[in-house]
Design a protein around this motif. Structure first.
Motif, mmCIF file in Angstrom:
data_model
loop_
_atom_site.group_PDB
_atom_site.id
_atom_site.type_symbol
_atom_site.label_atom_id
_atom_site.label_comp_id
_atom_site.label_asym_id
_atom_site.label_seq_id
_atom_site.Cartn_x
_atom_site.Cartn_y
_atom_site.Cartn_z
ATOM 1 N N ILE A 12 -22.853 19.784 31.677
ATOM 2 C CA ILE A 12 -22.967 21.302 31.915
ATOM 3 C C ILE A 12 -21.694 21.509 32.354
ATOM 4 O O ILE A 12 -21.260 22.974 32.308
ATOM 5 C CB ILE A 12 -23.833 21.286 33.323
ATOM 6 C CG1 ILE A 12 -23.574 20.463 34.289
ATOM 7 C CG2 ILE A 12 -25.379 21.002 32.638
ATOM 8 C CD1 ILE A 12 -24.173 20.777 35.680
ATOM 9 N N GLY A 13 -20.809 20.545 32.695
ATOM 10 C CA GLY A 13 -19.379 21.080 33.225
ATOM 11 C C GLY A 13 -18.497 21.763 32.253
ATOM 12 O O GLY A 13 -18.139 22.801 32.611
ATOM 13 N N PRO A 14 -18.702 20.868 30.801
ATOM 14 C CA PRO A 14 -17.631 21.795 30.141
ATOM 15 C C PRO A 14 -18.462 23.442 29.613
ATOM 16 O O PRO A 14 -17.268 24.217 29.315
ATOM 17 C CB PRO A 14 -17.646 20.894 28.581
ATOM 18 C CG PRO A 14 -18.017 19.285 29.288
ATOM 19 C CD PRO A 14 -19.010 19.665 30.499
ATOM 20 N N ALA A 15 -19.425 23.212 29.643
ATOM 21 C CA ALA A 15 -19.947 24.719 29.320
ATOM 22 C C ALA A 15 -19.502 25.808 30.501
ATOM 23 O O ALA A 15 -19.187 26.664 30.189
ATOM 24 C CB ALA A 15 -21.430 24.653 29.165
ATOM 25 N N ILE A 16 -19.769 25.284 31.697
ATOM 26 C CA ILE A 16 -19.303 26.056 32.903
ATOM 27 C C ILE A 16 -17.953 26.208 32.736
ATOM 28 O O ILE A 16 -17.412 27.292 32.997
ATOM 29 C CB ILE A 16 -19.571 25.210 34.038
ATOM 30 C CG1 ILE A 16 -21.318 25.103 34.480
ATOM 31 C CG2 ILE A 16 -19.016 25.972 35.332
ATOM 32 C CD1 ILE A 16 -21.568 24.450 35.539
ATOM 33 N N GLY A 17 -17.073 25.248 32.299
ATOM 34 C CA GLY A 17 -15.552 25.416 32.200
ATOM 35 C C GLY A 17 -15.156 26.350 31.232
ATOM 36 O O GLY A 17 -14.387 27.238 31.160
ATOM 37 N N GLY A 18 -16.064 26.377 30.006
ATOM 38 C CA GLY A 18 -15.729 27.144 28.813
ATOM 39 C C GLY A 18 -16.152 28.624 29.090
ATOM 40 O O GLY A 18 -15.419 29.640 28.915
ATOM 41 N N LEU A 19 -17.147 28.764 29.948
ATOM 42 C CA LEU A 19 -17.537 30.111 30.480
ATOM 43 C C LEU A 19 -16.631 30.645 31.495
ATOM 44 O O LEU A 19 -16.105 31.737 31.411
ATOM 45 C CB LEU A 19 -18.876 30.147 31.063
ATOM 46 C CG LEU A 19 -19.561 31.400 31.447
ATOM 47 C CD1 LEU A 19 -19.678 32.370 30.399
ATOM 48 C CD2 LEU A 19 -20.994 31.005 32.326
ATOM 49 N N ILE A 20 -15.997 29.791 32.189
ATOM 50 C CA ILE A 20 -15.102 30.305 33.054
ATOM 51 C C ILE A 20 -13.874 30.732 32.690
ATOM 52 O O ILE A 20 -13.063 31.516 33.015
ATOM 53 C CB ILE A 20 -14.894 29.116 34.412
ATOM 54 C CG1 ILE A 20 -15.999 29.038 35.290
ATOM 55 C CG2 ILE A 20 -13.621 29.485 35.320
ATOM 56 C CD1 ILE A 20 -15.959 27.855 36.309
ATOM 57 N N GLY A 22 -15.531 28.817 16.516
ATOM 58 C CA GLY A 22 -15.770 29.000 18.052
ATOM 59 C C GLY A 22 -14.830 29.747 18.960
ATOM 60 O O GLY A 22 -13.635 29.560 18.742
ATOM 61 N N THR A 23 -15.327 29.533 20.188
ATOM 62 C CA THR A 23 -14.429 30.052 21.393
ATOM 63 C C THR A 23 -14.367 28.983 22.397
ATOM 64 O O THR A 23 -14.925 27.716 22.038
ATOM 65 C CB THR A 23 -15.031 31.274 22.245
ATOM 66 O OG1 THR A 23 -16.437 30.928 22.499
ATOM 67 C CG2 THR A 23 -15.084 32.459 20.786
ATOM 68 N N ALA A 24 -13.926 29.117 23.524
ATOM 69 C CA ALA A 24 -13.700 28.356 24.654
ATOM 70 C C ALA A 24 -15.332 28.020 25.053
ATOM 71 O O ALA A 24 -15.601 26.738 25.472
ATOM 72 C CB ALA A 24 -12.992 28.969 25.884
ATOM 73 N N VAL A 25 -16.094 28.903 25.089
ATOM 74 C CA VAL A 25 -17.647 28.759 25.400
ATOM 75 C C VAL A 25 -18.087 27.838 24.414
ATOM 76 O O VAL A 25 -19.025 26.777 24.768
ATOM 77 C CB VAL A 25 -18.214 29.997 25.402
ATOM 78 C CG1 VAL A 25 -19.667 29.576 25.922
ATOM 79 C CG2 VAL A 25 -17.797 30.812 26.411
#
Length: 542
Positions: A158-166, A255-258
Motif C-alpha cells: 500500500i505504501g508505494p500506491a500512497i506514495g504515488g498518490l501523494i 503510466g504516471t506516479a500513481v
C-alpha cells in the motif's frame, strides 16, 4: 529444521508487538520516500541509469558500512544504535523536504541524500535483526524474520500506491515530510523498550578487532559463505525489477506516479503472500528448491514485463515476483541467524547484507546501463537469462539447510590459577594441549581435530598447529596463540555447546591419566627484563 509455528504467535510478546508495529509505520514512510525520490529523478534527469542509481544509492551504504554496523551491534547497546540510525534518517529526510520545497534539488544532490538515508538503514538493520534473539526465544527466529518481511511488504503493498498518490497530488515535498513523521513512531517505541544493562564480564572488544573477528568467523564458516555467495548473485539479478520499475511504469505502460505506486503495491502483495506461505512451502521444497524456484519465477516475470503493454497484466506478473523475492531473502536471513552464535551474529548479518545489498547496488547500476543501450524491454529479457543461470548455480553452490547445532554459549570457562601477575593486555599467550592417542584412534582423532582447528580459529586463535612427538608417538600437542591474556579469556567464553561436543569427543579419545594437560605460556624476549610481572600465589584480577 526448527519446528514450524504460526508467525502470529509472536504477537503475544509485548516488546516484539510494539517494535513490529512501529516498524510498520516506519516502513510506510520509507517506501513513500523511496517512491518520491525515484519519481522525482525521472523529472530531474533524462538518462535511464540515473533513475536506476536511486536504487543503488539506497543500497550501496549497506555494502560499504554494514560490517562496521555489525561490530557496533555486537559491542554496544543495540537499542541506542537503532535510535541513532533513526535520528540520522529523520534529519536527512527533513533536509530533503526543505530542499525539495525550495526547488533546489539536483540529480546528484538527490542521490547523495538518498545515500545518507541508506547509511541510516545500514546502521539500523544489523542491530534490528540481532535484537530478535534478545526479544524472542531462538526457536521463534524463523517466524520473526517472516513477520519482519511481512511488515515491510505489507507496507510495500500500500505504501508505494500512497506514495504515488501523494507525489501526484501534493508533490515530493509532502512525501518526504511524511517520512519524517513516520520515523518518530519507531523512535518512540525504541525509547519505551527498556533493556537491562548487559553484564560486561570483559572489556569491550576494540572496534578494529571486532570487525576482523566477524570477518574471520564468516570466512571459516562454509555454510555462511555459500549463503552469502548465493545472496550476492540473487541481489545482482533480482533487483532488475525494482530498479527498472519506474521506467516500466512510464515507458512500457505509459503510466504516471500513481501507476508506479500501484505496480509496487502488487509486488508487495506478492511478498505478503510469500511471507504467509513460507512455512508451508518449506514443508514441500528443500532450501535449494526454494532458492532455485525464486530465480526461475523472477526470470519468468521479467520476460512477461518486457512484453506487456497493459497495466493489469504487468501488475499480475509482479505478484509471483514479490513472492519469490521474500521467500529467497527470508531464507537467506534465517539461515545466517541460525548458523551463527550470539556473540558474532550482528557481524555475520552485516556481512550477509554487504553481499546482498552490494549485489543489488551493482545490479541497479548494471541494468540501468543496459536499459540505456538496449531499452527497458531488452534489459529485462537479458536479466531473465542471467536469472536462469543464477538458479542453475545451485547445482554447484547448493543452499545449505538450517544448522541444527546448539550455538548457545556454555558459560563454563573458569580462568586458571596462575603464578604470575598478568595484566589483561599481557601477551602474546601460547596455549598447548597434550593428548595421548592410541595408534588405532589416530584417523578419528585427526578428523575431530580438523573440526577443532576451525572452531579455534573462528573464535580468535592464531597460528594453530598440531604436533606429534617423535620420541613418544602417542603424544600429540595442539598449539595456538592469542595476542593477550584477555583475548584468551574472550576466546574461551565464546565456546558453544557445539564446540563442547568436539571437546568431549577429543577427551574420549585421550588415553592419558586425567584430562588432557593444558599449558599456558607467555612469550618473552631473552634480552629484555620484565619486572612488571612479580610472582604471585594467584592471578591478580584487574
Amino acid at each position: 529444521m526448527p519446528n514450524r509455528t504460526s508467525p502470529l504467535v509472536l504477537f503475544h510478546y509485548k516488546t516484539f508487538r510494539s517494535l513490529w508495529s512501529a516498524s510498520l509505520v516506519s516502513n510506510l514512510g520509507s517506501l513513500v520516500e523511496g517512491v518520491a525520490a525515484a519519481w522525482l529523478m525521472t523529472s530531474l534527469a533524462t538518462s535511464h541509469d540515473m533513475v536506476a542509481l536511486v536504487q543503488s544509492s539506497a543500497t550501496l551504504p549497506v555494502m560499504l558500512f554494514s560490517l562496521a554496523a555489525g561490530a557496533l551491534a555486537d559491542n554496544f547497546d543495540r537499542r541506542r544504535v537503532m535510535m541513532a540510525a533513526q535520528l540520522l534518517m529523520l534529519c536527512v529526510s527533513a533536509s530533503l523536504a526543505i530542499l525539495a520545497y525550495a526547488g533546489a534539488v539536483t540529480p546528484w544532490m538527490l542521490l547523495s541524500l538518498t545515500f545518507l538515508i541508506g547509511c541510516g538503514w545500514a546502521l539500523h538493520d544489523p542491530s534490528w535483526y540481532a535484537s530478535m534473539g534478545e526479544i524472542l526465544p531462538r526457536q521463534h527466529l524463523p517466524s520473526a524474520v517472516a513477520l519482519n518481511s511481512m511488515s515491510y511488504n505489507l507496507m510495500r503493498s500500500i505504501g508505494p500506491a500512497i506514495g504515488g498518490l501523494i507525489v501526484a497530488t501534493a508533490g515530493a515535498t509532502f512525501a518526504f515530510l511524511l517520512n519524517v513523521v513516520c520515523c518518530f513512531a519507531l523512535l518512540i517505541a525504541l525509547w519505551q523498550w527498556k533493556t537491562g544493562p548487559a553484564p560486561q564480564l570483559l572489556p569491550r572488544e576494540p572496534f578494529g578487532s571486532a570487525m576482523a573477528a566477524g570477518f574471520r568467523y564468516v570466512l571459516l564458516s562454509p555454510n555462511l559463505l555459500k549463503v552469502m555467495g548465493r545472496s550476492l548473485v540473487f541481489g545482482l539479478t533480482a533487483v532488475v525489477i525494482l530498479a527498472l520499475l519506474p521506467l516500466v511504469a512510464k515507458e512500457q505502460v505509459a503510466g504516471t506516479a500513481v501507476t508506479y505506486g500501484i505496480m509496487l503495491g502488487f509486488f508487495g502483495l506478492g511478498a505478503i503472500l510469500g511471507a504467509l506461505l513460507i512455512g508451508r512451502i518449506r514443508d514441500v521444497l528443500s532450501h535449494e528448491g526454494i532458492i532455485r524456484g525464486a530465480f526461475f519465477a523472477l526470470a519468468i516475470s521479467c520476460v512477461g514485463l518486457a512484453w506487456s503493454a497493459h497495466v493489469w497484466l504487468s501488475c499480475l506478473l509482479l505478484v509471483p515476483a514479490g513472492m519469490a523475492w521474500v521467500q529467497a531473502w527470508s531464507l537467506f536471513n534465517v539461515t545466517v541467524q541460525l548458523s551463527t552464535p550470539r556473540w558474532v551474529v550482528g557481524r555475520a548479518l552485516s556481512l550477509y547484507q554487504t553481499a546482498s545489498f552490494g549485489g543489488m547496488a551493482a545490479g541497479s547500476w548494471l541494468w540501468g546501463a543496459v536499459a540505456d543501450t538496449q531499452g527497458v524491454a531488452g534489459a529485462l529479457v537479458m536479466a531473465s537469462l542471467v536469472l536462469v543461470v543464477g538458479g542453475l548455480i545451485g547445482l554447484v553452490l547448493r543452499q545449505p539447510d538450517f544448522e541444527t547445532l546448539n550455538l548457545d554459549p556454555t558459560n563454563k570457562f573458569c580462568e586458571p590459577t596462575l603464578q604470575l601477575d598478568l595484566r589483561p593486555r599481557s601477551g602474546p599467550i601460547m596455549v598447548m594441549v597434550d593428548y595421548r592417542i592410541d595408534q588405532n584412534d589416530v584417523a578419528e582423532f585427526l578428523s575431530v581435530m580438523a573440526l577443532r582447528r576451525r572452531a579455534r580459529l573462528r573464535d580468535g586463535a592464531r597460528q594453530w598447529a598440531l604436533l606429534r612427538d617423535l620420541e613418544e608417538p602417542q603424544l600429540w600437542t595442539e598449539r595456538y596463540h592469542v595476542p593477550t591474556w584477555i583475548e584468551y579469556v574472550r576466546h574461551n567464553q565464546r565456546q558453544t555447546h557445539a564446540d563442547a561436543e568436539i571437546v568431549a569427543r577429543l577427551e574420549a579419545l585421550h588415553r592419558g591419566e586425567g584430562p588432557p594437560k593444558i599449558h599456558h605460556k607467555i612469550e618473552r624476549q631473552a634480552e629484555r627484563v620484565h619486572d612488571d610481572m612479580p610472582l604471585k600465589p594467584h592471578l591478580h584480577r584487574t
